[in-house]
Design a protein around this motif. Structure first.
Motif, PDB file in Angstrom:
ATOM      1  N   TYR A 229       0.936  -1.202  -0.180  1.00 22.50           N
ATOM      2  CA  TYR A 229       0.217  -0.059  -0.138  1.00 22.50           C
ATOM      3  C   TYR A 229       0.967   1.256  -0.070  1.00 22.50           C
ATOM      4  O   TYR A 229       0.536   2.369  -0.561  1.00 22.50           O
ATOM      5  CB  TYR A 229      -1.078   0.005   1.198  1.00 22.50           C
ATOM      6  CG  TYR A 229      -0.149  -0.170   2.373  1.00 22.50           C
ATOM      7  CD1 TYR A 229       0.456   0.948   3.270  1.00 22.50           C
ATOM      8  CD2 TYR A 229      -0.318  -1.525   3.217  1.00 22.50           C
ATOM      9  CE1 TYR A 229       0.815   0.923   4.319  1.00 22.50           C
ATOM     10  CE2 TYR A 229       0.213  -1.672   4.208  1.00 22.50           C
ATOM     11  CZ  TYR A 229       0.851  -0.421   5.079  1.00 22.50           C
ATOM     12  OH  TYR A 229       1.463  -0.824   6.233  1.00 22.50           O
ATOM     13  N   ARG A 233       0.819   4.067  -2.646  1.00 22.82           N
ATOM     14  CA  ARG A 233       0.470   5.608  -2.046  1.00 22.82           C
ATOM     15  C   ARG A 233       1.611   6.612  -2.664  1.00 22.82           C
ATOM     16  O   ARG A 233       1.287   7.776  -3.143  1.00 22.82           O
ATOM     17  CB  ARG A 233       0.774   5.486  -0.377  1.00 22.82           C
ATOM     18  CG  ARG A 233       0.743   6.947  -0.107  1.00 22.82           C
ATOM     19  CD  ARG A 233      -0.621   7.613  -0.100  1.00 22.82           C
ATOM     20  NE  ARG A 233      -0.291   9.096   0.708  1.00 22.82           N
ATOM     21  CZ  ARG A 233      -1.347   9.956   0.761  1.00 22.82           C
ATOM     22  NH1 ARG A 233      -2.397   9.653  -0.014  1.00 22.82           N
ATOM     23  NH2 ARG A 233      -1.268  11.049   1.234  1.00 22.82           N
ATOM     24  N   LYS A 253      -7.149   4.717  -4.587  1.00 23.34           N
ATOM     25  CA  LYS A 253      -8.056   3.428  -4.154  1.00 23.34           C
ATOM     26  C   LYS A 253      -7.447   2.176  -4.009  1.00 23.34           C
ATOM     27  O   LYS A 253      -7.727   1.376  -3.125  1.00 23.34           O
ATOM     28  CB  LYS A 253      -9.107   3.591  -5.180  1.00 23.34           C
ATOM     29  CG  LYS A 253     -10.135   4.733  -5.482  1.00 23.34           C
ATOM     30  CD  LYS A 253     -11.019   4.653  -6.492  1.00 23.34           C
ATOM     31  CE  LYS A 253     -12.019   5.890  -6.487  1.00 23.34           C
ATOM     32  NZ  LYS A 253     -13.112   5.698  -7.566  1.00 23.34           N
ATOM     33  N   LEU A 256      -5.675   2.209  -0.730  1.00 23.04           N
ATOM     34  CA  LEU A 256      -6.700   2.427   0.220  1.00 23.04           C
ATOM     35  C   LEU A 256      -7.255   0.890   0.683  1.00 23.04           C
ATOM     36  O   LEU A 256      -7.142   0.388   1.746  1.00 23.04           O
ATOM     37  CB  LEU A 256      -7.921   3.428   0.111  1.00 23.04           C
ATOM     38  CG  LEU A 256      -9.106   3.207   0.804  1.00 23.04           C
ATOM     39  CD1 LEU A 256      -8.758   3.731   2.066  1.00 23.04           C
ATOM     40  CD2 LEU A 256     -10.143   4.018   0.228  1.00 23.04           C
ATOM     41  N   GLU A 260      -6.614  -1.055   4.057  1.00 20.64           N
ATOM     42  CA  GLU A 260      -7.252  -1.692   4.871  1.00 20.64           C
ATOM     43  C   GLU A 260      -7.344  -3.045   5.050  1.00 20.64           C
ATOM     44  O   GLU A 260      -7.649  -3.722   6.138  1.00 20.64           O
ATOM     45  CB  GLU A 260      -8.917  -1.434   4.238  1.00 20.64           C
ATOM     46  CG  GLU A 260      -9.260  -0.029   4.281  1.00 20.64           C
ATOM     47  CD  GLU A 260     -10.635   0.148   3.410  1.00 20.64           C
ATOM     48  OE1 GLU A 260     -11.426   1.385   3.452  1.00 20.64           O
ATOM     49  OE2 GLU A 260     -10.844  -0.632   2.154  1.00 20.64           O
ATOM     50  N   TYR A 267      -2.598   4.804   7.004  1.00 24.92           N
ATOM     51  CA  TYR A 267      -2.621   4.830   5.305  1.00 24.92           C
ATOM     52  C   TYR A 267      -4.254   5.144   5.015  1.00 24.92           C
ATOM     53  O   TYR A 267      -4.261   5.537   3.948  1.00 24.92           O
ATOM     54  CB  TYR A 267      -1.879   3.806   4.651  1.00 24.92           C
ATOM     55  CG  TYR A 267      -0.504   3.991   4.577  1.00 24.92           C
ATOM     56  CD1 TYR A 267       0.121   4.429   3.398  1.00 24.92           C
ATOM     57  CD2 TYR A 267       0.558   4.254   5.767  1.00 24.92           C
ATOM     58  CE1 TYR A 267       1.405   4.751   3.197  1.00 24.92           C
ATOM     59  CE2 TYR A 267       1.680   4.288   5.414  1.00 24.92           C
ATOM     60  CZ  TYR A 267       2.421   4.937   4.254  1.00 24.92           C
ATOM     61  OH  TYR A 267       3.893   4.864   4.137  1.00 24.92           O
ATOM     62  N   VAL A 268      -4.939   4.367   5.652  1.00 27.02           N
ATOM     63  CA  VAL A 268      -6.294   4.421   5.345  1.00 27.02           C
ATOM     64  C   VAL A 268      -6.851   5.971   5.160  1.00 27.02           C
ATOM     65  O   VAL A 268      -7.641   6.466   4.336  1.00 27.02           O
ATOM     66  CB  VAL A 268      -7.361   3.423   6.142  1.00 27.02           C
ATOM     67  CG1 VAL A 268      -8.613   3.902   6.272  1.00 27.02           C
ATOM     68  CG2 VAL A 268      -7.078   2.072   5.957  1.00 27.02           C
ATOM     69  N   LYS A 269      -6.598   6.626   6.269  1.00 27.32           N
ATOM     70  CA  LYS A 269      -6.847   8.058   6.456  1.00 27.32           C
ATOM     71  C   LYS A 269      -6.178   8.961   5.382  1.00 27.32           C
ATOM     72  O   LYS A 269      -6.925   9.739   4.725  1.00 27.32           O
ATOM     73  CB  LYS A 269      -6.790   8.543   7.831  1.00 27.32           C
ATOM     74  CG  LYS A 269      -7.280   9.918   7.959  1.00 27.32           C
ATOM     75  CD  LYS A 269      -6.916  10.460   9.461  1.00 27.32           C
ATOM     76  CE  LYS A 269      -7.456  11.601   9.579  1.00 27.32           C
ATOM     77  NZ  LYS A 269      -7.270  12.743   8.734  1.00 27.32           N
ATOM     78  N   ASN A 271      -5.144   8.033   2.438  1.00 27.01           N
ATOM     79  CA  ASN A 271      -5.687   7.727   1.253  1.00 27.01           C
ATOM     80  C   ASN A 271      -7.184   8.500   1.191  1.00 27.01           C
ATOM     81  O   ASN A 271      -7.485   9.113  -0.174  1.00 27.01           O
ATOM     82  CB  ASN A 271      -5.651   6.201   0.813  1.00 27.01           C
ATOM     83  CG  ASN A 271      -4.477   5.769   0.395  1.00 27.01           C
ATOM     84  OD1 ASN A 271      -3.975   6.279  -0.476  1.00 27.01           O
ATOM     85  ND2 ASN A 271      -3.827   4.822   1.171  1.00 27.01           N
ATOM     86  N   LYS A 272      -7.876   8.129   2.134  1.00 32.86           N
ATOM     87  CA  LYS A 272      -9.340   8.949   1.929  1.00 32.86           C
ATOM     88  C   LYS A 272      -9.216  10.246   2.024  1.00 32.86           C
ATOM     89  O   LYS A 272      -9.927  10.857   0.964  1.00 32.86           O
ATOM     90  CB  LYS A 272     -10.143   8.390   3.288  1.00 32.86           C
ATOM     91  CG  LYS A 272     -10.560   6.774   3.355  1.00 32.86           C
ATOM     92  CD  LYS A 272     -11.403   6.671   4.468  1.00 32.86           C
ATOM     93  CE  LYS A 272     -11.925   5.245   4.304  1.00 32.86           C
ATOM     94  NZ  LYS A 272     -12.868   4.685   5.771  1.00 32.86           N
TER      95      LYS A 272
END
Length: 280
Positions: A229, A233, A253, A256, A260, A267-269, A271-272
């Motif tokens: 990821y 990124r 995406k 992300l 997840e 990294y989730v945050k 990317n969002k």
């Protein structure tokens, strides 16, 4: 007068607390580091002196376990597995204990290295290797206990110990050929996906050539099996900086989804947040 003395005591107290008397150690500490072939060997030990005393058979009794020096453990550290007397000693740190005798010494490699002198409770399961080496009489006495790594060859060396009129040399073999071949094969096989990722990250963070950074990050993703990821990124950030917001969103995406799956909430945050920003 009493108040003046109290005030002086308060002023001088911090200086007294910080002051330390330094005196020479009776058995000064020594450190040696030697590369044998491609293997690093480090030894830390303390060096007692004879100072007119009879050493072996008196100060160091024959047939008794000796700390092999003074004070804290004498510790040896091998960066690779080595072979001693046909037996493999795994890479890592070991305390060295010895049992000096008139014609030979037993040399013991012991797992616990944080003892002062001999362990309070000797644990035989901590003995990972034990061997016997011939004792050689020295024509000229050695005043201070000395450890050295000598007789260097690409494939072996000797751990030497000398004090008073006694000298022993323990041969250990190192995996030079194995390490060299592995290095050659790795180098000739070309860069890894992680090398390409590191190069791309550097170019991006240092405002280098973005086109080259994009080529490198694409190579990293192509070569990696799990498409990390953090690599995706980086690609999305490069695309966004190049002005390709649509491509950056699609790559983010992917990052992300992988973040997840790995449960990496940072990294989730990120990317969002980026997807929301680049989609405007």
């Amino acid at each position: 007068m009493k108040k003046i003395l109290i005030a002086l005591a308060i002023i001088l107290a911090p200086f007294a607390a910080e002051a330390q008397v330094r005196t020479p150690q009776a058995s000064p500490k020594a450190y040696i580091k030697q590369t044998v072939g491609l293997t690093d060997v480090e030894v830390t030990y303390s060096r007692p002196g004879a100072r007119g005393r009879a050493v072996f058979g008196n100060l160091v009794p024959f047939g008794k376990l000796w700390r092999t020096g003074a004070n804290e453990n004498t510790v040896i550290n091998f960066s690779d597995d080595v072979v001693i007397d046909g037996k493999t000693l795994k890479k890592g740190k070991y305390a060295i204990y010895t049992i000096p005798k008139i014609e030979s010494w037993e040399v013991i490699f012991y797992l616990s290295t944080d003892n002062w002198g001999l362990p309070e409770n000797w644990n035989e399961s901590y003995v990972v290797l034990k061997t016997t080496v011939k004792e050689n009489a020295l024509p000229t006495p050695v005043e201070t206990f000395t450890i050295g790594i000598n007789g260097l060859d690409q494939n072996f060396a000797y751990l030497e110990m000398a004090w008073e009129n006694s000298h022993v040399a323990l041969k250990f073999e190192v995996p030079t050929a194995k390490n060299a071949i592995a290095s050659i094969e790795k180098t000739l096989a070309g860069p890894t996906w992680n090398d390409y990722y590191a190069a791309s990250q550097y170019l991006f963070s240092s405002n280098g050539n973005l086109d080259t950074a994009k080529i490198y990050v694409d190579k990293a993703l192509d070569m990696s099996t799990d498409k990390p990821y953090y690599v995706s990124r980086l690609k999305s950030l490069i695309q966004a900086k190049q002005g390709d917001k649509k491509g950056a969103v699609e790559t983010a995406k992917l990052s992300l989804a992988a973040a997840e799956a790995a449960n990496n909430q940072d990294y989730v945050k990120m990317n969002k947040d980026s997807i929301a920003e680049w989609s405007r």
